[in-house]
Design an enzyme around this catalytic site. Structure first.
Site, short mmCIF file in Angstrom:
data_model
loop_
_atom_site.label_atom_id
_atom_site.label_comp_id
_atom_site.label_asym_id
_atom_site.label_seq_id
_atom_site.Cartn_x
_atom_site.Cartn_y
_atom_site.Cartn_z
N HIS A 137 31.52 31.95 36.66
CA HIS A 137 31.02 32.02 35.27
C HIS A 137 31.93 31.24 34.33
O HIS A 137 31.48 30.43 33.52
CB HIS A 137 30.91 33.47 34.82
CG HIS A 137 30.66 33.60 33.34
ND1 HIS A 137 29.41 33.46 32.78
CD2 HIS A 137 31.51 33.85 32.31
CE1 HIS A 137 29.50 33.62 31.47
NE2 HIS A 137 30.76 33.86 31.16
N HIS A 142 31.68 27.81 31.28
CA HIS A 142 32.35 27.59 29.99
C HIS A 142 33.11 26.28 29.89
O HIS A 142 33.11 25.64 28.82
CB HIS A 142 33.35 28.73 29.73
CG HIS A 142 32.73 29.98 29.20
ND1 HIS A 142 32.24 30.08 27.93
CD2 HIS A 142 32.53 31.19 29.79
CE1 HIS A 142 31.76 31.30 27.73
NE2 HIS A 142 31.92 31.99 28.85
N GLU A 185 27.78 31.82 24.69
CA GLU A 185 27.28 32.46 25.91
C GLU A 185 25.79 32.19 26.17
O GLU A 185 25.39 31.92 27.29
CB GLU A 185 27.53 33.97 25.87
CG GLU A 185 29.00 34.36 25.98
CD GLU A 185 29.56 34.18 27.40
OE1 GLU A 185 28.84 33.72 28.29
OE2 GLU A 185 30.74 34.50 27.58
N SER A 204 25.29 29.57 34.12
CA SER A 204 25.90 30.11 35.33
C SER A 204 25.01 31.14 36.02
O SER A 204 25.41 31.75 37.00
CB SER A 204 27.26 30.73 35.02
OG SER A 204 27.13 31.79 34.07
#
Length: 298
Positions: A137, A142, A185, A204
């Site tokens: 993730h 990110h 996010e 993700s």
């Protein structure tokens, strides 16, 4: 003997809210040599699946940045090698952590262009879902956009804003957290080719990559800073609403003003349910709400 810098999985404890993480501030070296064949295979499976899925769904900025970093499905990337590329591009550095950080520590890292990346990766039986952020993730989702100068500046500005919000109080912090949730996010971007994904929580996730763009259930609403700060969100299911930016420059411009008067103004306004559509919203799609569960908004 375990020391303060010995990598370990983040622990949980039982509370009235269920199992919650025990936060740790430790920064650790990535134990790259200890990754097993299963660990590398899990990375490879997730990487290949998501890259195939994201073709035509993720923003071109995300895909280009990931390629520029040199990530691949061959094996788990080395943080030190990625840092050479990332540092040269935008001055950011990856730091290994054991799991979730206390809020102020997280903000301080961002404000100083350090991005915390969990060092461990999920087990093979957790390919499709894991409750807490793992290395896939953090690293796959990110890190690539930190290669983009505008988004990199936005993240640093967010960190500085987080330090300030933490000092103001919990209400300010709640409003700022929602901005992170609905942009970093779970953000979408409007492009000439249509809506595309850039939020790490979506890129993700196989299921949310499909749901966020192709399901008729969720709302898709144009970016509005105060609207986002008032809107609750879901942590246990796919999102009821996705907010759509027009560009990364729009995000940077939105973080330029001092948020202090915005926080003060929002104190007199009600919090909005995650699935609401308001008068004045720029609506790309009003969702059907199919499959939504009642409650659970935070």
């Amino acid at each position: 003997m375990e020391t303060a810098t010995t990598p370990r999985r983040v622990e949980h404890q039982q509370t009235d809210k269920g199992y919650v993480p025990v936060y740790t501030t430790a920064v650790v070296e990535q134990p790259w040599d200890t990754y097993t064949a299963d660990d590398h295979a899990t990375w490879s499976t997730l990487y290949q699946r998501q890259r195939e899925l994201l073709d035509g769904r993720a923003s071109k900025e995300f895909l280009h940045a990931q390629d520029e970093m040199g990530m691949s499905a061959h094996m788990i990337p080395r943080f030190d090698q990625l840092n050479e590329v990332l540092g040269a591009a935008t001055g950011w550095t990856l730091v290994g952590v054991e799991g979730l950080l206390p809020e102020l520590d997280f903000f301080d890292h961002l404000a100083n262009r350090r991005f915390p990346v969990t060092w461990w990766i999920r087990r093979p039986d957790q390919i499709d879902y894991i409750a807490e952020p793992d290395m896939f993730h953090d690293l796959f989702g990110h890190v690539p956009l930190l290669m983009n100068p505008v988004f990199a500046d936005y993240m640093a500005a967010y960190g500085r804003g987080g330090v300030k919000a933490h000092a103001i109080g919990p209400e300010a912090l709640q409003h700022l957290t929602r901005l992170y949730w609905y942009t970093v996010e779970f953000g979408l971007i409007n492009t000439d080719e249509g809506l595309r994904i850039y939020g790490a929580g979506i890129v993700s996730s196989k299921g949310e990559s499909l749901y966020s763009l192709e399901s008729a259930a969720p709302n898709r609403i144009g970016f509005d800073l105060e609207r986002i700060m008032r809107t609750r969100y879901r942590i246990d299911t796919f999102q009821k609403t996705y907010f759509v930016i027009d560009s990364f420059e729009q995000l940077m411009q939105a973080t330029a003003p001092d948020f202090t008067p915005i926080y003060a103004a929002l104190e007199a306004k009600e919090h909005l349910p995650a699935g609401d559509v308001q008068d004045g919203d720029r609506v790309f799609q009003k969702g059907t709400g199919e499959g939504w569960e009642d409650g659970g908004d935070v």
